[in-house]
Motif scaffolding. Structure first.
Motif, PDB file in Angstrom:
ATOM      1  N   GLY A  24      -3.534  -7.094  -7.148  1.00  0.00           N
ATOM      2  CA  GLY A  24      -3.669  -7.800  -5.872  1.00  0.00           C
ATOM      3  C   GLY A  24      -3.160  -6.971  -4.716  1.00  0.00           C
ATOM      4  N   LEU A  25      -2.027  -6.258  -4.924  1.00  0.00           N
ATOM      5  CA  LEU A  25      -1.496  -5.395  -3.873  1.00  0.00           C
ATOM      6  C   LEU A  25      -2.475  -4.269  -3.551  1.00  0.00           C
ATOM      7  CD1 LEU A  25       0.799  -4.572  -1.990  1.00  0.00           C
ATOM      8  CD2 LEU A  25       1.852  -3.341  -3.914  1.00  0.00           C
ATOM      9  N   ALA A  26      -3.070  -3.684  -4.606  1.00  0.00           N
ATOM     10  CA  ALA A  26      -4.068  -2.634  -4.396  1.00  0.00           C
ATOM     11  C   ALA A  26      -5.256  -3.160  -3.605  1.00  0.00           C
ATOM     12  CB  ALA A  26      -4.527  -2.073  -5.736  1.00  0.00           C
ATOM     13  N   SER A  27      -5.680  -4.383  -3.888  1.00  0.00           N
ATOM     14  CA  SER A  27      -6.784  -5.003  -3.150  1.00  0.00           C
ATOM     15  C   SER A  27      -6.437  -5.151  -1.676  1.00  0.00           C
ATOM     16  CB  SER A  27      -7.106  -6.367  -3.754  1.00  0.00           C
ATOM     17  OG  SER A  27      -8.052  -7.065  -2.978  1.00  0.00           O
ATOM     18  N   LEU A  28      -5.203  -5.538  -1.383  1.00  0.00           N
ATOM     19  CA  LEU A  28      -4.774  -5.705   0.007  1.00  0.00           C
ATOM     20  C   LEU A  28      -4.803  -4.372   0.752  1.00  0.00           C
ATOM     21  CD1 LEU A  28      -3.538  -7.458   2.258  1.00  0.00           C
ATOM     22  CD2 LEU A  28      -1.285  -6.970   1.268  1.00  0.00           C
ATOM     23  N   ILE A  29      -4.298  -3.315   0.108  1.00  0.00           N
ATOM     24  CA  ILE A  29      -4.244  -1.995   0.752  1.00  0.00           C
ATOM     25  C   ILE A  29      -5.655  -1.463   1.006  1.00  0.00           C
ATOM     26  CG2 ILE A  29      -3.529   0.403   0.456  1.00  0.00           C
ATOM     27  CD1 ILE A  29      -1.123  -0.648  -1.152  1.00  0.00           C
ATOM     28  N   LEU A  62      -6.980 -12.256  -9.012  1.00  0.00           N
ATOM     29  CA  LEU A  62      -6.930 -13.716  -9.054  1.00  0.00           C
ATOM     30  C   LEU A  62      -7.050 -14.260 -10.480  1.00  0.00           C
ATOM     31  CD1 LEU A  62      -9.127 -14.643  -5.944  1.00  0.00           C
ATOM     32  CD2 LEU A  62      -6.657 -14.872  -6.167  1.00  0.00           C
ATOM     33  N   VAL A  63      -7.794 -13.553 -11.338  1.00  0.00           N
ATOM     34  CA  VAL A  63      -8.003 -14.066 -12.699  1.00  0.00           C
ATOM     35  C   VAL A  63      -6.877 -13.680 -13.650  1.00  0.00           C
ATOM     36  CG1 VAL A  63     -10.502 -14.046 -12.373  1.00  0.00           C
ATOM     37  CG2 VAL A  63      -9.386 -12.055 -13.365  1.00  0.00           C
ATOM     38  N   ALA A  72      -3.776 -10.846  -3.751  1.00  0.00           N
ATOM     39  CA  ALA A  72      -5.167 -10.825  -4.198  1.00  0.00           C
ATOM     40  C   ALA A  72      -6.065 -11.608  -3.238  1.00  0.00           C
ATOM     41  CB  ALA A  72      -5.276 -11.390  -5.615  1.00  0.00           C
ATOM     42  N   TRP A  73      -5.594 -12.792  -2.811  1.00  0.00           N
ATOM     43  CA  TRP A  73      -6.379 -13.579  -1.856  1.00  0.00           C
ATOM     44  C   TRP A  73      -6.549 -12.822  -0.536  1.00  0.00           C
ATOM     45  CZ3 TRP A  73      -9.540 -17.208  -2.922  1.00  0.00           C
ATOM     46  CH2 TRP A  73      -9.303 -18.122  -3.959  1.00  0.00           C
ATOM     47  N   ALA A  74      -5.470 -12.216  -0.064  1.00  0.00           N
ATOM     48  CA  ALA A  74      -5.536 -11.476   1.202  1.00  0.00           C
ATOM     49  C   ALA A  74      -6.461 -10.272   1.094  1.00  0.00           C
ATOM     50  CB  ALA A  74      -4.134 -11.030   1.621  1.00  0.00           C
ATOM     51  N   GLY A  75      -6.376  -9.518  -0.021  1.00  0.00           N
ATOM     52  CA  GLY A  75      -7.250  -8.364  -0.210  1.00  0.00           C
ATOM     53  C   GLY A  75      -8.711  -8.756  -0.288  1.00  0.00           C
TER      54      GLY A  75
END
Length: 232
Positions: A24-29, A62-63, A72-75
């Motif tokens: 999720g953090l990677a998705s945000l970045i 998210l899964v 994850a939601w933010a990314g």
């Protein structure tokens, strides 16, 4: 007589704390990078790649079970927003450059070269002197170190050609000789330049045989300037 004491029910186990969500953090970045790419013309054309990566990473984050899902939601949201912005900015850039080139061609003043007066001698039919060629110079200047793109056009009786230079150092200049045969009927010249994100102004100039035939200036970030003219 003995009595049995019922065993007490075991206390419910405390829920284990949710673990960190690296995906999720990677998705945000990646989503944040995609948004930055999306708002920059030219680079917006490839911004869909990090935007898609942010969306995929967000869904994976998210899964995953027992993981914090906020990043994850933010990314995922940033990926979707970047995708939309990239489409809009790319479309505006394309229409802007295409419109500027089209306008410069439509507004170009095409005038035939003034013919040389005939001279006669000994009763023989006079012959018109050939039209001389010339030196054509295209110039672009800006208060920034670079110019986002430069598109220049030449068109005469032998045909036409278009060339584009991207991310060139400012000031930019090119010159070439115009052939005698290529100027028999007419010659049209057009120059379009777009400033980069750090610029506040951009200027263009077309010079033919030392004479300025067109000079314009536009101001603002990503401004587009157009110069056009023809031989007289």
């Amino acid at each position: 007589m003995s009595t049995s004491v019922p065993a007490s029910a075991p206390a419910p186990a405390a829920p284990s704390p949710k673990q960190k969500n690296g995906v999720g953090l990677a998705s945000l970045i990646v989503g944040a990078v995609a948004v930055v790419f999306a708002i920059i013309p030219i680079i917006s054309f490839i911004a869909w790649l990090p935007a898609l990566a942010a969306i995929v990473l967000g869904i994976v984050g998210l899964v995953l079970k027992n993981r914090v899902r906020g990043f994850a939601w933010a990314g995922l949201a940033l990926g979707v927003v970047a995708w939309i912005i990239a489409i809009v900015v790319s479309a505006v850039s394309l229409f802007g450059v295409a419109g500027a080139v089209s306008e410069s061609i439509e507004n170009a003043t095409v005038a035939p070269i003034t013919p040389v007066e005939e001279s006669s001698g000994d009763g023989a039919a006079a012959e018109a002197a050939p039209v001389a060629g010339g030196n054509l110079v295209y110039e672009v200047t800006s208060d920034a170190a670079t110019v986002s793109n430069v598109t220049y056009l030449t068109a005469d009786s032998t045909g036409s050609s278009t060339k584009q230079d991207v991310d060139v150092a400012a000031p930019w200049k090119t010159e070439f000789a115009v052939d005698d045969a290529g100027m028999f009927d007419f010659s049209v010249f057009s120059l379009v330049a777009q400033a980069d994100e750090t610029a506040t102004s951009v200027s263009c100039k077309i010079t033919f045989n030392g004479e300025v035939i067109s000079e314009q200036t536009s101001t603002g970030q990503f401004a587009v300037v157009t110069c056009s003219g023809s031989t007289q």
